[in-house]
Write an enzyme that holds these catalytic residues in place. Structure first.
Site, PDB file in Angstrom:
ATOM      1  N   HIS A 171       0.660  -6.312   7.415  1.00 52.44           N
ATOM      2  CA  HIS A 171       0.082  -7.144   6.364  1.00 52.44           C
ATOM      3  C   HIS A 171       1.221  -7.413   5.402  1.00 52.44           C
ATOM      4  O   HIS A 171       1.552  -6.569   4.581  1.00 52.44           O
ATOM      5  CB  HIS A 171      -1.056  -6.406   5.632  1.00 52.44           C
ATOM      6  CG  HIS A 171      -2.389  -6.613   6.263  1.00 52.44           C
ATOM      7  ND1 HIS A 171      -3.559  -6.220   5.664  1.00 52.44           N
ATOM      8  CD2 HIS A 171      -2.730  -7.205   7.440  1.00 52.44           C
ATOM      9  CE1 HIS A 171      -4.571  -6.556   6.455  1.00 52.44           C
ATOM     10  NE2 HIS A 171      -4.091  -7.130   7.534  1.00 52.44           N
ATOM     11  N   HIS A 186       0.782  -1.225   0.000  1.00 56.92           N
ATOM     12  CA  HIS A 186       0.000   0.000   0.000  1.00 56.92           C
ATOM     13  C   HIS A 186       0.818   1.281   0.000  1.00 56.92           C
ATOM     14  O   HIS A 186       0.377   2.294   0.513  1.00 56.92           O
ATOM     15  CB  HIS A 186      -0.942   0.003   1.208  1.00 56.92           C
ATOM     16  CG  HIS A 186      -2.023  -1.009   1.100  1.00 56.92           C
ATOM     17  ND1 HIS A 186      -3.082  -1.080   1.957  1.00 56.92           N
ATOM     18  CD2 HIS A 186      -2.222  -2.002   0.200  1.00 56.92           C
ATOM     19  CE1 HIS A 186      -3.881  -2.076   1.612  1.00 56.92           C
ATOM     20  NE2 HIS A 186      -3.368  -2.657   0.548  1.00 56.92           N
TER      21      HIS A 186
HETATM   22  C1  RNT Z   1      -6.909  -4.229   0.668  1.00 56.72           C
HETATM   23  C2  RNT Z   1      -6.297  -4.434   2.010  1.00 56.72           C
HETATM   24  C3  RNT Z   1      -7.052  -5.346   2.908  1.00 56.72           C
HETATM   25  C4  RNT Z   1      -7.555  -6.577   2.191  1.00 56.72           C
HETATM   26  C5  RNT Z   1      -8.132  -7.620   3.079  1.00 56.72           C
HETATM   27  C6  RNT Z   1      -8.970  -8.587   2.326  1.00 56.72           C
HETATM   28  O1  RNT Z   1      -6.136  -3.508  -0.165  1.00 56.72           O
HETATM   29  O2  RNT Z   1      -4.988  -4.872   1.869  1.00 56.72           O
HETATM   30  O3  RNT Z   1      -6.254  -5.685   3.990  1.00 56.72           O
HETATM   31  O4  RNT Z   1      -6.574  -7.166   1.413  1.00 56.72           O
HETATM   32  O5  RNT Z   1      -8.773  -7.045   4.123  1.00 56.72           O
HETATM   33 ZN    ZN Z   2      -3.962  -5.448   3.703  1.00 58.60          ZN
END
Ligand code: RNT
Ligand code: ZN
Length: 425
Positions: free
Chosen positions: A288, A264
């Site tokens: 993440h 992101h």
């Molecule tokens: C989306 C985010 C989010 C999702 C999930 C499914 O761009 O990364 O975290 O990928 O919640």
């Molecule tokens: Zn994510």
């Protein structure tokens, strides 16, 4: 490889690392205590089990149609159990709200309750894993015009506020029952494909919505909140309401976790570099871990420079206890179980590599301005026998060695995945 060979190789590695001041036994203990949250959505391409067929939306895209996708909660659980059996270390399951057990009933997002997730809580107990939770503010008719919590339509905004409130309540109950905090992460797709004039208006609404959602306080022993920013998505190329500036500010001011998804950010931005900064101002972070290829493509995590730097910076900052590690990728073009195993093993290997770093020695070079020495040792470390440490760790945890994984996955594919048909809704 015989167990004897693995042990002998480990002992050689152990003395090589000891010479650099690294205690491999201690490292393996730390590594084993690291909990990695397995995102449930790799099993079924972020589909979920709501009764109403919803098309995927909200700027996340899954490509590929490799056979074997999980079509029911039973199949999903079987897959996850298989995955867990092939992973060393501690884990949590990261659930999205769309994965409730609705038993054929139409339960809209503003109606979900703990009872829809009780089966998962019981499953988690049985499988000795914790649970993290996510509001699902996408793939829904009320997400179609591009705005959810920051929608100017009060009906839509209130619908999503109610959804997220319920998700927090569910998270609290999950944490209470499992005796381990459930991290509730909020990510919303809100944004605009084209130039948005009233960015301020949407951001004011998002802040107000979050404030209202967070009014209910829960015991942090049960649940903690995280907020996840994004640079852009498909359909939100020109403006994302929940940008990094927005959420970092929000997290600091409201004492929530900041979720750093390394897909992101601008491709030249390094999430690893952010960790030591962010930790000056927030208590804890949620990761993440993903692999963005040119964009937030959610490819399977590999042991690349990016995942390594993230792990290294967490370890170097002494922040293992302040970091919740989650995975976030969804690839439907390869064996999905294999994707999990490969991605999760690589994420853990990144931490192993980071924990094995002779950081003290490197720091002492750095402090003395001995920068050639620092560079050389960093390069030398890449060729140290960390693979032998990994193999020994897998053996000790009674899970398959890397050299056996392909065969085990192929076998599961033959016996389980290839027999699955599409369920017509
Ligand atoms: C989306 C985010 C989010 C999702 C999930 C499914 O761009 O990364 O975290 O990928 O919640
Ligand atoms: Zn994510």
């Amino acid at each position: 490889m015989s167990n004897q060979t693995i042990l002998e190789s480990y002992n050689l590695a152990k003395s090589a690392y000891a010479k650099l001041g690294v205690d491999t036994d201690k490292v393996l203990e730390q590594l084993n205590n690291l909990s990695i949250s397995l995102h449930c959505w790799q099993t079924d391409d972020v589909g979920g089990f709501e009764t109403k067929a919803t098309s995927m939306g909200g700027g996340i895209q899954v490509t590929g149609n490799y056979p074997g996708k999980a079509n029911s909660i039973e199949e999903m659980r079987a897959d996850l159990e298989k995955v867990l059996s092939l992973l060393p270390g501690k884990h949590k399951l990261n659930l999205h709200a769309i994965y409730g057990e609705f038993n054929g009933e139409m339960v809209d997002r503003d109606q979900i309750e703990v009872k829809h997730f009780q089966g998962w809580i019981d499953w988690a107990k049985k499988n000795n894993v914790g649970i993290d939770f996510n509001a699902s503010c996408f793939s829904h008719p009320y997400a179609e015009d591009g705005f959810t919590l920051s929608s100017k339509d009060p009906k839509i905004r209130n619908f999503w506020i109610e959804h997220v409130k319920r998700c927090r309540e569910i998270s609290n109950e999950i944490g209470k029952q499992l005796g381990e905090p459930c991290i509730h992460n909020t990510w919303i797709p809100d944004g605009s494909k084209d130039t948005c004039v009233d960015r301020l208006g949407h951001r004011v609404l998002l802040k107000e919505a979050l404030d209202e959602i967070l009014e209910t306080k829960y015991d942090t022993a049960n649940m903690k909140d995280a907020v996840e920013s994004k640079l852009f998505g498909i359909g939100s190329e020109s403006m994302v309401v929940g940008s990094y500036d927005f959420y970092l500010g929000y997290a600091i001011k409201n004492n929530t976790l900041i979720c750093l998804d390394n897909g992101h950010f601008h491709p030249t931005e390094q999430v690893g570099d952010k960790i030591s900064s962010v930790l000056q101002f927030v208590d804890e972070i949620l990761l993440h871990m993903t692999r963005g290829v040119r964009w937030d493509s959610d490819h399977v995590v590999t042991l690349n420079d990016e995942s390594l730097l993230i792990a290294q910076e967490i370890v170097r900052s002494g922040a293992m206890d302040k970091t919740y590690v989650g995975l976030d990728f969804f690839d439907a073009s390869i064996n999905r179980i294999g994707a999990y195993i490969s991605g999760c093993r690589s994420a853990r290997k990144a931490f192993l590599f980071a924990l094995l770093e002779p950081t003290e020695l490197l720091k002492s070079y750095e402090d003395k301005g001995e920068n050639f020495e620092r560079m050389f040792l960093l390069e030398q470390a890449k060729a140290l026998p960390w693979g032998a440490v990994w193999d020994y760790y897998c053996l000790k945890q009674s899970t398959s060695l890397d050299s056996d994984v392909i065969e085990v996955v192929q076998d599961y594919e033959k016996t389980h995945l290839l027999h699955r048909g599409e369920v017509l809704v």
